[in-house]
Design an enzyme around this catalytic site. Structure first.
Site, PDB file in Angstrom:
ATOM      1  N   SER A  97       0.879  -1.175   0.000  1.00  0.00           N
ATOM      2  CA  SER A  97       0.000   0.000   0.000  1.00  0.00           C
ATOM      3  C   SER A  97       0.910   1.217   0.000  1.00  0.00           C
ATOM      4  O   SER A  97       1.704   1.394   0.932  1.00  0.00           O
ATOM      5  CB  SER A  97      -0.891  -0.038   1.248  1.00  0.00           C
ATOM      6  OG  SER A  97      -1.959   0.867   1.125  1.00  0.00           O
ATOM      7  N   GLU A  98       0.834   2.042  -1.044  1.00  0.00           N
ATOM      8  CA  GLU A  98       1.892   3.049  -1.219  1.00  0.00           C
ATOM      9  C   GLU A  98       1.898   4.128  -0.132  1.00  0.00           C
ATOM     10  O   GLU A  98       2.867   4.861  -0.003  1.00  0.00           O
ATOM     11  CB  GLU A  98       1.869   3.664  -2.623  1.00  0.00           C
ATOM     12  CG  GLU A  98       0.660   4.522  -2.940  1.00  0.00           C
ATOM     13  CD  GLU A  98      -0.387   3.737  -3.728  1.00  0.00           C
ATOM     14  OE1 GLU A  98      -0.444   2.495  -3.576  1.00  0.00           O
ATOM     15  OE2 GLU A  98      -1.149   4.382  -4.479  1.00  0.00           O
ATOM     16  N   ASN A  99       0.816   4.207   0.647  1.00  0.00           N
ATOM     17  CA  ASN A  99       0.844   5.150   1.761  1.00  0.00           C
ATOM     18  C   ASN A  99       1.710   4.650   2.920  1.00  0.00           C
ATOM     19  O   ASN A  99       1.868   5.352   3.908  1.00  0.00           O
ATOM     20  CB  ASN A  99      -0.578   5.472   2.239  1.00  0.00           C
ATOM     21  CG  ASN A  99      -1.394   4.243   2.588  1.00  0.00           C
ATOM     22  OD1 ASN A  99      -1.302   3.214   1.927  1.00  0.00           O
ATOM     23  ND2 ASN A  99      -2.181   4.336   3.624  1.00  0.00           N
ATOM     24  N   GLY A 100       2.297   3.437   2.778  1.00  0.00           N
ATOM     25  CA  GLY A 100       3.332   3.104   3.746  1.00  0.00           C
ATOM     26  C   GLY A 100       3.306   1.775   4.445  1.00  0.00           C
ATOM     27  O   GLY A 100       3.747   1.690   5.588  1.00  0.00           O
ATOM     28  N   SER A 111       8.564   3.564   1.099  1.00  0.00           N
ATOM     29  CA  SER A 111       7.494   3.000   0.290  1.00  0.00           C
ATOM     30  C   SER A 111       7.830   3.106  -1.197  1.00  0.00           C
ATOM     31  O   SER A 111       7.651   2.150  -1.961  1.00  0.00           O
ATOM     32  CB  SER A 111       6.183   3.731   0.585  1.00  0.00           C
ATOM     33  OG  SER A 111       5.125   3.127  -0.113  1.00  0.00           O
TER      34      SER A 111
END
Lengths: 220, 221
Positions: free
Chosen positions: A45-48, A85
């Site tokens: 999940s690219e938010n981390g 990320s």
């Protein structure tokens, strides 16, 4: 089975046990529903974080997916900052990214982030994902609502990245870039080569092994 | 090592606010954004801000309320699509928006706080993002030169701090916060609890307290 589920089901067959996968918002989020038994993937999940899972029970504070919606996390999840990320994304540590498309062309270019003068939401993480993931699968409906082709000789809309797409999944067909050539490798059940040709602007090869998609009984 | 207690009241930040200043804000669609400081900025009447962060949230959440209340002159972000006000003001020519790929934004901020003159990234090559940027080809690969970003003030959120400002973030609220702690002249952090210095295991510290200037305690309901 509607178009979106068919596409998700077909893309799920591309994912191998152990893959690290980033799924775009919308249609791609249906893909985990169709993974074969024994195939376990890790969602980035690219938010981390790595380890995204479905929301089970009440939402936990500070646990949201890349669409800002409450989500779950699986055992073994790791959280990190945005530089980590995107190091994971850009650095080739994501095996597959699946995202939607407005237009794709026969050169492997993807446009999916803006329509000048109409829709300018920003690219978010899409440019980094398409640039850095090992495999870029565009999962989209074959044509626009107006019936226009989306698989083109050359994208007209601003690109997300140049020459990075590795496969295209639609409700009619599955294409792969083989040796840089856009190649039709599978047709959806009941769809003819002529129909695909008529609804596709791009030049493409038809694989000598081109066959009908093999969809599980529950999905077809 | 200083053990000064860095706790302040949110109102103590107000003398630092200036019209036209540049502010970095942590958060991803509002998760990890310090709402107490956004509210203080709003109530202070400060305007013509340049804000740097991942997105402009919704018009009613996170940093989005500053945009909706027309306190912002320029936005540097990767995504504005969830806040209709940002798009509306941009199209009307009232708001300058610089869209930056998310990974590039993270690296530009990291560079700004790390003494680097910029970073080289393949992201954006062959797209409109190239415009106005230096392109280099090294070992046969094309890269864009992306320049560092810094701010006058960073408003951040963590879950736990000690009185010296050592920080621990929680879950997906970390995002841009640790990067921005390096990249602003003054770094203020909203936290849900503050413990005595020494009570956080040094191996668990995610941002060293030396980067943090002020802590604002907002206990969870």
């Amino acid at each position: 089975m509607d178009a979106k589920d068919l596409i998700a089901c077909r893309v799920a067959q591309e994912l191998k046990d152990g893959d690290v996968v980033n799924l775009g918002i919308g249609l791609p989020t249906l893909i985990p529903n169709y993974l074969s038994e024994g195939v376990h993937i890790t969602l980035q999940s690219e938010n981390g974080f790595l380890g995204l899972g479905p929301l089970v029970g009440d939402p936990l504070p500070d646990l949201v997916n890349a669409g800002g919606k409450p989500c779950g996390m699986l055992p073994g999840t790791a959280f990190f900052d945005s530089a980590m990320s995107f190091a994971i994304i850009r650095g080739g540590h994501v095996d597959v990214t699946v995202l939607g498309g407005l237009q794709v062309d026969q050169l492997g270019n993807l446009a999916n982030w803006m329509v000048p003068g109409k829709m300018v939401p920003g690219m978010g993480g899409a440019m980094d994902l398409v640039t850095g993931a090992r495999n870029v699968i565009v999962a989209m409906e074959h044509n626009t609502k107006e019936g226009d082709a989306k698989i083109l000789k050359q994208c007209e809309l601003p690109l997300t990245a140049a020459g990075k797409v590795t496969a295209i999944a639609t409700e009619l067909a599955y294409f792969r870039f083989i040796g840089g050539v856009l190649t039709l490798v599978e047709t959806a059940p009941g769809v003819s080569l002529d129909e695909i040709r008529a609804k596709t602007e791009a030049d493409y090869a038809v694989s000598p092994d081109c066959r009908e998609m093999r969809l599980p009984a529950k999905a077809s | 090592m200083t053990n000064r207690n860095k706790r302040i009241a949110v109102a103590d930040l107000r003398p630092r606010f200036r019209d036209g200043m540049t502010i970095m804000f942590g958060g991803f669609l509002g998760t990890g954004t310090p709402d107490s400081m956004v509210r203080e900025l709003l109530d202070s009447g400060v305007k013509d801000l340049t804000i740097i962060g991942n997105d402009t949230a919704l018009a009613t959440t996170g940093i989005g309320v500053l945009v909706a209340n027309r306190r912002v002159k320029k936005v540097i972000a990767s995504h504005i699509g969830t806040n209709a006000e940002t798009g509306k003001q941009m199209i009307a020519g009232e708001l300058d928006v610089e869209l930056v790929p998310q990974g590039t934004l993270a690296e530009r901020i990291r560079a700004g706080g790390s003494g680097l003159g910029g970073v080289l990234t393949p992201t954006g090559v062959g797209t409109i993002i190239e415009k106005g940027k230096t392109k280099l080809t090294l070992d046969g690969v094309d890269y864009l030169v992306e320049r560092p970003l810094r701010a006058d003030l960073a408003i951040l959120k963590a879950h736990l701090a000690d009185e010296s400002g050592n920080l621990v973030y929680r879950r997906a609220a970390r995002n841009f916060n640790p990067l921005m702690a390096l990249a602003a002249d003054f770094v203020a952090v909203e936290v849900a609890s503050i413990v005595p210095t020494g009570d956080i295991d040094p191996d668990h510290v995610m941002t060293p307290g030396t980067l943090v200037d002020a802590l604002v305690l907002v206990e969870e309901k």
